[in-house]
Design an enzyme around this catalytic site. Structure first.
Site, PDB file in Angstrom:
ATOM      1  N   ARG A 153      49.725  46.672  39.678  1.00 12.86           N
ATOM      2  CA  ARG A 153      49.761  47.696  40.736  1.00 12.86           C
ATOM      3  C   ARG A 153      50.409  49.008  40.254  1.00 12.86           C
ATOM      4  O   ARG A 153      51.102  49.687  41.020  1.00 12.86           O
ATOM      5  CB  ARG A 153      50.538  47.212  41.968  1.00 12.86           C
ATOM      6  CG  ARG A 153      49.960  46.012  42.665  1.00 12.86           C
ATOM      7  CD  ARG A 153      48.604  46.339  43.285  1.00 12.86           C
ATOM      8  NE  ARG A 153      48.188  45.262  44.157  1.00 12.86           N
ATOM      9  CZ  ARG A 153      47.555  44.158  43.752  1.00 12.86           C
ATOM     10  NH1 ARG A 153      47.235  44.020  42.478  1.00 12.86           N
ATOM     11  NH2 ARG A 153      47.217  43.229  44.619  1.00 12.86           N
ATOM     12  N   SER A 225      48.849  44.177  51.330  1.00 13.74           N
ATOM     13  CA  SER A 225      50.172  43.643  50.963  1.00 13.74           C
ATOM     14  C   SER A 225      51.198  44.759  51.061  1.00 13.74           C
ATOM     15  O   SER A 225      51.017  45.823  50.456  1.00 13.74           O
ATOM     16  CB  SER A 225      50.167  43.132  49.527  1.00 13.74           C
ATOM     17  OG  SER A 225      49.242  42.100  49.374  1.00 13.74           O
ATOM     18  N   GLU A 328      54.980  47.670  47.873  1.00 14.63           N
ATOM     19  CA  GLU A 328      53.823  48.173  47.133  1.00 14.63           C
ATOM     20  C   GLU A 328      53.380  49.472  47.800  1.00 14.63           C
ATOM     21  O   GLU A 328      52.872  50.383  47.151  1.00 14.63           O
ATOM     22  CB  GLU A 328      52.707  47.115  47.197  1.00 14.63           C
ATOM     23  CG  GLU A 328      51.448  47.535  46.475  1.00 14.63           C
ATOM     24  CD  GLU A 328      50.268  46.598  46.723  1.00 14.63           C
ATOM     25  OE1 GLU A 328      50.444  45.378  46.749  1.00 14.63           O
ATOM     26  OE2 GLU A 328      49.157  47.135  46.889  1.00 14.63           O
TER      27      GLU A 328
HETATM   28  N1  EPU Z   1      51.801  31.747  50.822  1.00 16.08           N
HETATM   29  C1  EPU Z   1      52.685  31.120  51.689  1.00 16.08           C
HETATM   30  N2  EPU Z   1      52.476  31.302  53.033  1.00 16.08           N
HETATM   31  C2  EPU Z   1      51.439  32.026  53.513  1.00 16.08           C
HETATM   32  C3  EPU Z   1      50.536  32.662  52.627  1.00 16.08           C
HETATM   33  C4  EPU Z   1      50.751  32.498  51.270  1.00 16.08           C
HETATM   34  O1  EPU Z   1      53.623  30.429  51.270  1.00 16.08           O
HETATM   35  O2  EPU Z   1      51.314  32.111  54.742  1.00 16.08           O
HETATM   36  C5  EPU Z   1      52.012  31.565  49.369  1.00 16.08           C
HETATM   37  C6  EPU Z   1      51.168  30.428  48.812  1.00 16.08           C
HETATM   38  O3  EPU Z   1      51.930  29.737  47.844  1.00 16.08           O
HETATM   39  C7  EPU Z   1      50.026  31.158  48.121  1.00 16.08           C
HETATM   40  C8  EPU Z   1      50.765  32.374  47.623  1.00 16.08           C
HETATM   41  O4  EPU Z   1      51.672  32.719  48.671  1.00 16.08           O
HETATM   42  O5  EPU Z   1      49.493  30.400  47.082  1.00 16.08           O
HETATM   43  C9  EPU Z   1      49.877  33.546  47.269  1.00 16.08           C
HETATM   44  O6  EPU Z   1      49.132  33.949  48.408  1.00 16.08           O
HETATM   45  P1  EPU Z   1      47.743  34.727  48.223  1.00 16.08           P
HETATM   46  O7  EPU Z   1      46.827  33.946  47.365  1.00 16.08           O
HETATM   47  O8  EPU Z   1      47.261  35.123  49.584  1.00 16.08           O
HETATM   48  O9  EPU Z   1      48.116  36.002  47.357  1.00 16.08           O
HETATM   49  P2  EPU Z   1      49.344  37.013  47.340  1.00 16.08           P
HETATM   50  O10 EPU Z   1      50.068  36.855  46.060  1.00 16.08           O
HETATM   51  O11 EPU Z   1      50.158  36.906  48.582  1.00 16.08           O
HETATM   52  C10 EPU Z   1      48.007  38.889  46.109  1.00 16.08           C
HETATM   53  C11 EPU Z   1      47.758  40.350  46.253  1.00 16.08           C
HETATM   54  C12 EPU Z   1      46.659  40.592  47.296  1.00 16.08           C
HETATM   55  C13 EPU Z   1      45.401  39.856  46.862  1.00 16.08           C
HETATM   56  C14 EPU Z   1      45.737  38.367  46.726  1.00 16.08           C
HETATM   57  C15 EPU Z   1      44.571  37.569  46.217  1.00 16.08           C
HETATM   58  C16 EPU Z   1      49.856  41.439  45.750  1.00 16.08           C
HETATM   59  C17 EPU Z   1      51.024  42.214  46.266  1.00 16.08           C
HETATM   60  N3  EPU Z   1      48.976  41.048  46.647  1.00 16.08           N
HETATM   61  O12 EPU Z   1      48.574  38.424  47.334  1.00 16.08           O
HETATM   62  O13 EPU Z   1      46.390  41.991  47.279  1.00 16.08           O
HETATM   63  O14 EPU Z   1      44.358  40.031  47.804  1.00 16.08           O
HETATM   64  O15 EPU Z   1      46.822  38.207  45.772  1.00 16.08           O
HETATM   65  O16 EPU Z   1      44.416  37.781  44.850  1.00 16.08           O
HETATM   66  O17 EPU Z   1      49.782  41.199  44.542  1.00 16.08           O
HETATM   67  C18 EPU Z   1      47.026  44.042  48.303  1.00 16.08           C
HETATM   68  O18 EPU Z   1      47.518  44.362  47.219  1.00 16.08           O
HETATM   69  O19 EPU Z   1      47.066  44.807  49.301  1.00 16.08           O
HETATM   70  C19 EPU Z   1      46.440  42.718  48.455  1.00 16.08           C
HETATM   71  C20 EPU Z   1      46.011  42.245  49.639  1.00 16.08           C
END
Ligand code: EPU
Length: 332
Positions: A153, A225, A328
């Site tokens: 990012r 995010s 972010e």
């Molecule tokens: N999780 C929880 N509770 C929840 C949701 C998620 O514990 O209610 C945990 C789970 O362990 C899950 C982990 O969080 O495996 C990761 O969740 P997710 O796969 O939704 O991804 P993220 O790391 O929260 C990142 C990006 C998103 C992108 C997703 C998918 C960042 C800051 N965000 O989110 O990007 O869509 O991965 O690749 O890196 C954005 O930047 O605006 C964005 C939406």
């Protein structure tokens, strides 16, 4: 006039200028006074006051250029184009590389500033070069992908060259042969019985996963995010693991030396474990299916509500896990 922003906050400015070509931008730059900011669709920006007293500059440069190059296609896109229109267009043409980044709000210009990422892909994986105009001189410069110093990012346009260049177009290098990237767990699961999906199948699956977790941009205001996923030291991770044996984590390696540089913890997990899903201050809430996203739930949240909610989350996560979350989203 209202500044369009994906949080749907009623923020106003007296001076919103949209440039539609490089000569037009150069004319605007001659008379530009401080302060000013450049926005795409303001999909990653939080305006912290109800009125922005400077100038808002927005790219209205559109259009595509396609150039064949060996097994690839170079696609140059105007910085004002909506990112997902580009993904839809390149998917329609069977050009591989952007499909995992389907349905991300924002513009082409923002993709190159922010290094947008999702589902195992980042913009830097397909960016070939970035065309930008230097604000001080009006001179054009082409940045190679390497020169953009991409990281999670992040890019040179957010750091060393912040507020020095305005992006006018981005050239992506897309594969003309199928190259499905199904490494991310939800995609691997979706395609467990179909290792060679079509590009449309990948795009549609990504869109469905996003729709199941993230608020629909046309219905609920948010900036995706709100926080970045923190990277902590290995020792700190071991201490947390002793207390929370199931804590999800990803080892982060240096891309050159391959040494472990830290452990990435999903911020969504930290916020979820802190019991903050649905937590509300004024009109702003923590989204229930993806707690990393803060939403303008009532539709009438104020900038203060969102700032207060984000600060509450930072304080709570710090007190529980001794981890500092960093937004972010850019605060203006
Ligand atoms: N999780 C929880 N509770 C929840 C949701 C998620 O514990 O209610 C945990 C789970 O362990 C899950 C982990 O969080 O495996 C990761 O969740 P997710 O796969 O939704 O991804 P993220 O790391 O929260 C990142 C990006 C998103 C992108 C997703 C998918 C960042 C800051 N965000 O989110 O990007 O869509 O991965 O690749 O890196 C954005 O930047 O605006 C964005 C939406």
């Amino acid at each position: 006039m209202i500044i369009p922003n994906t949080f749907n906050l009623p923020v106003t400015t007296d001076n919103l200028l949209t440039f539609t070509s490089i000569p037009h931008l150069r004319t605007i730059l001659k008379d530009l006074c401080n302060p000013f900011i450049v926005i795409g669709e303001a999909s990653n920006i939080l305006f912290t006051t109800r009125h922005y007293s400077g100038t808002i500059l927005k790219s209205g440069i559109s259009g595509y250029e396609f150039t064949e190059s060996d097994s690839h296609m170079l696609v140059t896109a105007g910085s004002g184009l909506h990112w997902d229109d580009f993904v839809a267009e390149t998917t329609r043409r069977n050009l591989w590389g952007a499909e995992n980044l389907s349905y991300i709000p924002g513009t082409i210009g923002a993709s190159a500033v922010q290094n947008i990422g999702a589902y195992g892909a980042e913009a830097k994986d397909i960016i070939h070069s970035v065309e930008a105009i230097e604000i001080a001189t009006g001179n054009k410069r082409i940045f190679s992908c390497n020169e953009c110093q991409y990281a999670y990012r992040s890019s040179i346009f957010k750091h060393d060259l912040a507020n020095r260049y305005i992006i006018t177009s981005v050239t992506y290098r897309l594969s003309r042969t199928p190259r499905p990237n199904l490494s991310y767990k939800p995609l691997a699961e979706a395609f467990a019985n179909n290792p060679n999906p079509s590009i449309e199948q990948v795009r549609n699956t990504v869109i469905n996963i996003r729709k199941s977790k993230l608020p629909e941009p046309s219905e609920i205001g948010s900036a995706g995010s709100f926080f970045m996923n923190p990277v902590i030291a290995q020792d700190d991770y071991e201490r947390l693991k002793a207390k929370y044996p199931d804590i999800p984590h990803y080892v982060v390696n240096d891309s050159v030396t391959n040494q472990v540089v830290g452990i990435k913890i999903p911020a969504a997990w930290l916020i979820d474990q802190a019991g903050l899903k649905g937590y509300t201050i004024g009109g702003a809430s923590v989204h229930v299916t993806q707690p990393l996203v803060l939403i303008n739930k009532s539709g009438s949240a104020t900038p203060d509500d969102i700032v207060a909610l984000s600060q509450y989350i930072i304080n709570k996560v710090k007190s529980l896990y001794n981890i500092t979350l960093h937004p972010e989203v850019i605060f203006i």
